[in-house]
Design an enzyme around this catalytic site. Sequence first.
Site, PDB file in Angstrom:
ATOM      1  N   LYS A  35       0.836  -1.200   0.000  1.00  0.00           N
ATOM      2  CA  LYS A  35       0.000   0.000   0.000  1.00  0.00           C
ATOM      3  C   LYS A  35       0.874   1.255   0.000  1.00  0.00           C
ATOM      4  O   LYS A  35       0.632   2.205  -0.740  1.00  0.00           O
ATOM      5  CB  LYS A  35      -0.880  -0.017   1.256  1.00  0.00           C
ATOM      6  CG  LYS A  35      -2.215   0.658   1.083  1.00  0.00           C
ATOM      7  CD  LYS A  35      -3.015   0.561   2.364  1.00  0.00           C
ATOM      8  CE  LYS A  35      -4.360  -0.088   2.128  1.00  0.00           C
ATOM      9  NZ  LYS A  35      -5.258  -0.002   3.264  1.00  0.00           N
ATOM     10  N   THR A 121     -12.119   4.359  16.034  1.00  0.00           N
ATOM     11  CA  THR A 121     -13.270   4.254  16.933  1.00  0.00           C
ATOM     12  C   THR A 121     -13.027   3.093  17.892  1.00  0.00           C
ATOM     13  O   THR A 121     -12.880   1.947  17.458  1.00  0.00           O
ATOM     14  CB  THR A 121     -14.554   4.004  16.115  1.00  0.00           C
ATOM     15  OG1 THR A 121     -14.651   5.033  15.135  1.00  0.00           O
ATOM     16  CG2 THR A 121     -15.780   4.001  16.998  1.00  0.00           C
ATOM     17  N   PHE A 152     -15.468  11.717  12.529  1.00  0.00           N
ATOM     18  CA  PHE A 152     -16.884  11.642  12.126  1.00  0.00           C
ATOM     19  C   PHE A 152     -17.072  11.749  10.617  1.00  0.00           C
ATOM     20  O   PHE A 152     -18.193  11.905  10.146  1.00  0.00           O
ATOM     21  CB  PHE A 152     -17.687  12.748  12.827  1.00  0.00           C
ATOM     22  CG  PHE A 152     -17.687  12.625  14.327  1.00  0.00           C
ATOM     23  CD1 PHE A 152     -18.616  11.818  14.970  1.00  0.00           C
ATOM     24  CD2 PHE A 152     -16.740  13.283  15.100  1.00  0.00           C
ATOM     25  CE1 PHE A 152     -18.614  11.686  16.360  1.00  0.00           C
ATOM     26  CE2 PHE A 152     -16.729  13.159  16.484  1.00  0.00           C
ATOM     27  CZ  PHE A 152     -17.667  12.358  17.115  1.00  0.00           C
ATOM     28  N   GLU A 155     -17.606   8.533   4.262  1.00  0.00           N
ATOM     29  CA  GLU A 155     -17.023   8.228   2.953  1.00  0.00           C
ATOM     30  C   GLU A 155     -17.889   8.857   1.868  1.00  0.00           C
ATOM     31  O   GLU A 155     -19.102   8.919   1.987  1.00  0.00           O
ATOM     32  CB  GLU A 155     -16.919   6.711   2.771  1.00  0.00           C
ATOM     33  CG  GLU A 155     -15.868   6.119   3.694  1.00  0.00           C
ATOM     34  CD  GLU A 155     -15.853   4.598   3.695  1.00  0.00           C
ATOM     35  OE1 GLU A 155     -16.313   3.991   2.725  1.00  0.00           O
ATOM     36  OE2 GLU A 155     -15.377   4.030   4.689  1.00  0.00           O
ATOM     37  N   LYS A 207     -18.660   9.163  20.276  1.00  0.00           N
ATOM     38  CA  LYS A 207     -18.571   8.570  18.932  1.00  0.00           C
ATOM     39  C   LYS A 207     -19.583   7.433  18.768  1.00  0.00           C
ATOM     40  O   LYS A 207     -20.340   7.376  17.796  1.00  0.00           O
ATOM     41  CB  LYS A 207     -17.134   8.077  18.692  1.00  0.00           C
ATOM     42  CG  LYS A 207     -16.940   7.290  17.409  1.00  0.00           C
ATOM     43  CD  LYS A 207     -17.154   8.120  16.156  1.00  0.00           C
ATOM     44  CE  LYS A 207     -17.232   7.243  14.927  1.00  0.00           C
ATOM     45  NZ  LYS A 207     -17.503   7.963  13.700  1.00  0.00           N
ATOM     46  N   ALA A 255     -36.283   5.736   4.790  1.00  0.00           N
ATOM     47  CA  ALA A 255     -36.427   4.276   4.810  1.00  0.00           C
ATOM     48  C   ALA A 255     -35.797   3.734   3.535  1.00  0.00           C
ATOM     49  O   ALA A 255     -35.609   4.459   2.571  1.00  0.00           O
ATOM     50  CB  ALA A 255     -37.900   3.914   4.870  1.00  0.00           C
ATOM     51  N   GLY A 260     -25.503   0.362   5.577  1.00  0.00           N
ATOM     52  CA  GLY A 260     -24.318  -0.489   5.446  1.00  0.00           C
ATOM     53  C   GLY A 260     -23.102   0.309   5.873  1.00  0.00           C
ATOM     54  O   GLY A 260     -23.211   1.269   6.641  1.00  0.00           O
ATOM     55  N   CYS A 263     -18.816   1.365   9.420  1.00  0.00           N
ATOM     56  CA  CYS A 263     -18.908   1.956  10.756  1.00  0.00           C
ATOM     57  C   CYS A 263     -20.214   1.689  11.487  1.00  0.00           C
ATOM     58  O   CYS A 263     -20.195   1.195  12.612  1.00  0.00           O
ATOM     59  CB  CYS A 263     -18.691   3.459  10.672  1.00  0.00           C
ATOM     60  SG  CYS A 263     -16.984   3.841  10.284  1.00  0.00           S
TER      61      CYS A 263
HETATM   62  P1  NAD Z   1      -9.232   0.807   6.945  1.00  0.00           P
HETATM   63  O1  NAD Z   1      -9.437  -0.618   7.152  1.00  0.00           O
HETATM   64  O2  NAD Z   1      -9.640   1.447   5.660  1.00  0.00           O
HETATM   65  O3  NAD Z   1      -7.707   1.200   7.186  1.00  0.00           O
HETATM   66  C1  NAD Z   1      -6.949   0.748   8.247  1.00  0.00           C
HETATM   67  C2  NAD Z   1      -5.478   0.767   7.822  1.00  0.00           C
HETATM   68  O4  NAD Z   1      -4.665   0.517   8.954  1.00  0.00           O
HETATM   69  C3  NAD Z   1      -5.119  -0.297   6.774  1.00  0.00           C
HETATM   70  O5  NAD Z   1      -4.467   0.305   5.686  1.00  0.00           O
HETATM   71  C4  NAD Z   1      -4.179  -1.245   7.527  1.00  0.00           C
HETATM   72  O6  NAD Z   1      -3.204  -1.825   6.686  1.00  0.00           O
HETATM   73  C5  NAD Z   1      -3.565  -0.300   8.541  1.00  0.00           C
HETATM   74  N1  NAD Z   1      -2.980  -0.943   9.719  1.00  0.00           N
HETATM   75  C6  NAD Z   1      -3.439  -2.011  10.406  1.00  0.00           C
HETATM   76  N2  NAD Z   1      -2.644  -2.262  11.465  1.00  0.00           N
HETATM   77  C7  NAD Z   1      -1.663  -1.327  11.446  1.00  0.00           C
HETATM   78  C8  NAD Z   1      -0.574  -1.042  12.277  1.00  0.00           C
HETATM   79  N3  NAD Z   1      -0.322  -1.768  13.365  1.00  0.00           N
HETATM   80  N4  NAD Z   1       0.233  -0.022  11.959  1.00  0.00           N
HETATM   81  C9  NAD Z   1      -0.015   0.747  10.864  1.00  0.00           C
HETATM   82  N5  NAD Z   1      -1.057   0.538  10.041  1.00  0.00           N
HETATM   83  C10 NAD Z   1      -1.876  -0.486  10.333  1.00  0.00           C
HETATM   84  O7  NAD Z   1     -10.006   1.528   8.149  1.00  0.00           O
HETATM   85  P2  NAD Z   1     -10.782   2.915   8.126  1.00  0.00           P
HETATM   86  O8  NAD Z   1     -12.084   2.776   7.434  1.00  0.00           O
HETATM   87  O9  NAD Z   1      -9.837   3.990   7.724  1.00  0.00           O
HETATM   88  O10 NAD Z   1     -11.116   3.071   9.686  1.00  0.00           O
HETATM   89  C11 NAD Z   1     -10.093   3.345  10.616  1.00  0.00           C
HETATM   90  C12 NAD Z   1     -10.754   3.674  11.952  1.00  0.00           C
HETATM   91  O11 NAD Z   1     -11.546   4.866  11.840  1.00  0.00           O
HETATM   92  C13 NAD Z   1     -11.717   2.605  12.447  1.00  0.00           C
HETATM   93  O12 NAD Z   1     -11.654   2.553  13.830  1.00  0.00           O
HETATM   94  C14 NAD Z   1     -13.073   3.109  12.013  1.00  0.00           C
HETATM   95  O13 NAD Z   1     -14.115   2.646  12.830  1.00  0.00           O
HETATM   96  C15 NAD Z   1     -12.897   4.606  12.185  1.00  0.00           C
HETATM   97  N6  NAD Z   1     -13.735   5.429  11.335  1.00  0.00           N
HETATM   98  C16 NAD Z   1     -13.925   5.080  10.032  1.00  0.00           C
HETATM   99  C17 NAD Z   1     -14.699   5.906   9.217  1.00  0.00           C
HETATM  100  C18 NAD Z   1     -14.960   5.517   7.781  1.00  0.00           C
HETATM  101  O14 NAD Z   1     -15.861   6.125   7.179  1.00  0.00           O
HETATM  102  N7  NAD Z   1     -14.236   4.586   7.189  1.00  0.00           N
HETATM  103  C19 NAD Z   1     -15.271   7.073   9.737  1.00  0.00           C
HETATM  104  C20 NAD Z   1     -15.023   7.406  11.056  1.00  0.00           C
HETATM  105  C21 NAD Z   1     -14.254   6.578  11.852  1.00  0.00           C
END
Ligand code: NAD
Length: 432
Positions: A35, A121, A152, A155, A207, A255, A260, A263
């Site tokens: 990546k 989160t 918050f 996507e 959150k 509705a 999905g 989160c």
């Molecule tokens: P994701 O799965 O898209 O990305 C996580 C990344 O972390 C991956 O690239 C993975 O390779 C990397 N990773 C894993 N272990 C690691 C480590 N030890 N060191 C460095 N990198 C590591 O996740 P996301 O959707 O970005 O979500 C991340 C967090 O944010 C989650 O807790 C999620 O609940 C929260 N969150 C997500 C959104 C959303 O819309 N996606 C919105 C708000 C909060």
Amino acid sequence: MKIAVFGAGYVGLVSGSCFSDMGNSVIIYDNDSEKINDLDRLKIPIYEPGLYDLIRKNHSEGRLQFTNNVKRAISESDLIFIAVGTPEGEDGSTDITQVIQAAEIIGRNLDKYKIIIIKSTVPVGTNESIKNIIKSNLTSEIPFDMVSNPEFLREGTAIRDFMLPDRIVLGSDSGKAFEIMTDLYQGIAHTENPIICTSIQNAEIIKYASNAMLSARISFMNQLVPLCEKYGADIKEISKGMGYDDRIGTKFLQAGIGFGGSCLHKDVSSLSYILKENGFDNSLIQSIIDINKKQKIFIVEKMLDKMKELEGAKIAIWGLSFKPDTDDIRESPSIDIISELLDYGATINVYDPQANNNMRQIFPEVNYFNDPYSCAAGCNAIVLVTEWSIFKNLEFKKILESMKDKFLFDGRNIYDKFDMNHLGFKYYGIGR
Ligand code: NAD
């Protein structure tokens, strides 16, 4: 400021590139080397509007870097954001393994005072345990502060959400950390979208409670769907009539085929799990998930009812991502719908502007198309699953002529039912 971000996923990439665009020096570390190598060549692993341009600009101007060298990321930063994944465990709990691994490595490599910020989160109490993990991994007595700074962003509109947040929540027990973090966010906080400085536990719960409340509104409306259908009411009119009430508002009152995304489901499950684990009543929170589960396949039951036979039917699925403007299919209703239809013996054609490739990993056996027209041709029915804007303005006459039967199941209620019936479709929305 000098910032390191752990995790190059949706949150890490968006936050990191936005912080760099605000003038900070940002280094993003991910333990997935492929990546990082891709990112260094400006190959962005996700689809998020505006993200490529933001990364390219800040990368070329030297404010945004990517590394798989964790020591470098830590030593070159004063603030370390943890934005790694916190997926759902099998029992609905939150799996914080990635956060723990990040904490261990940060602890082992901490070389001077830094602020460690958990953006992922995480359940209430996690910041405290992560603090202890970092402490126990330190090689010498180095001071550090913890901040809980839940994210918050949504996507599809992630950059705008990050740059124009409704609020920024900071949880800490350190005045110094509050001061530095408030400085960091000063440029994007305003009177109407303030920085809320609070305790770590409050930040953690805010959150989960926010996501549960948003999901509750959707499940609430979905529970009214059968009632509307039985009595010939229209759920869209119900939402409208409710939404004018200032205390209720219009958002998240639609509705459809259920929510999905990575989160909402996992965060609500986690909150339900935490309540139960602590011996508290979780019935309201748990029902949000139970209703949503049923709602995801409600449309298939409707198809069976209207089409009588699904075995051998050819069905076009329009939209696979869990919402428009993203390629993310995590927990998308499309997965449940396709899976049910396959079980009934239907043949499936699918089209999504961005998510075809991701869905190929789950359903290699379905037929993938590059446009909605060829996807629908020869089909008995279309199911609108994701309300991408492309589906709103199509040459519907052309589509009708190419179809075998004229069923149109509108999982998001985006079409006018009278127009669609008038055109010749056998149109069925949700709750109308
Ligand atoms: P994701 O799965 O898209 O990305 C996580 C990344 O972390 C991956 O690239 C993975 O390779 C990397 N990773 C894993 N272990 C690691 C480590 N030890 N060191 C460095 N990198 C590591 O996740 P996301 O959707 O970005 O979500 C991340 C967090 O944010 C989650 O807790 C999620 O609940 C929260 N969150 C997500 C959104 C959303 O819309 N996606 C919105 C708000 C909060």
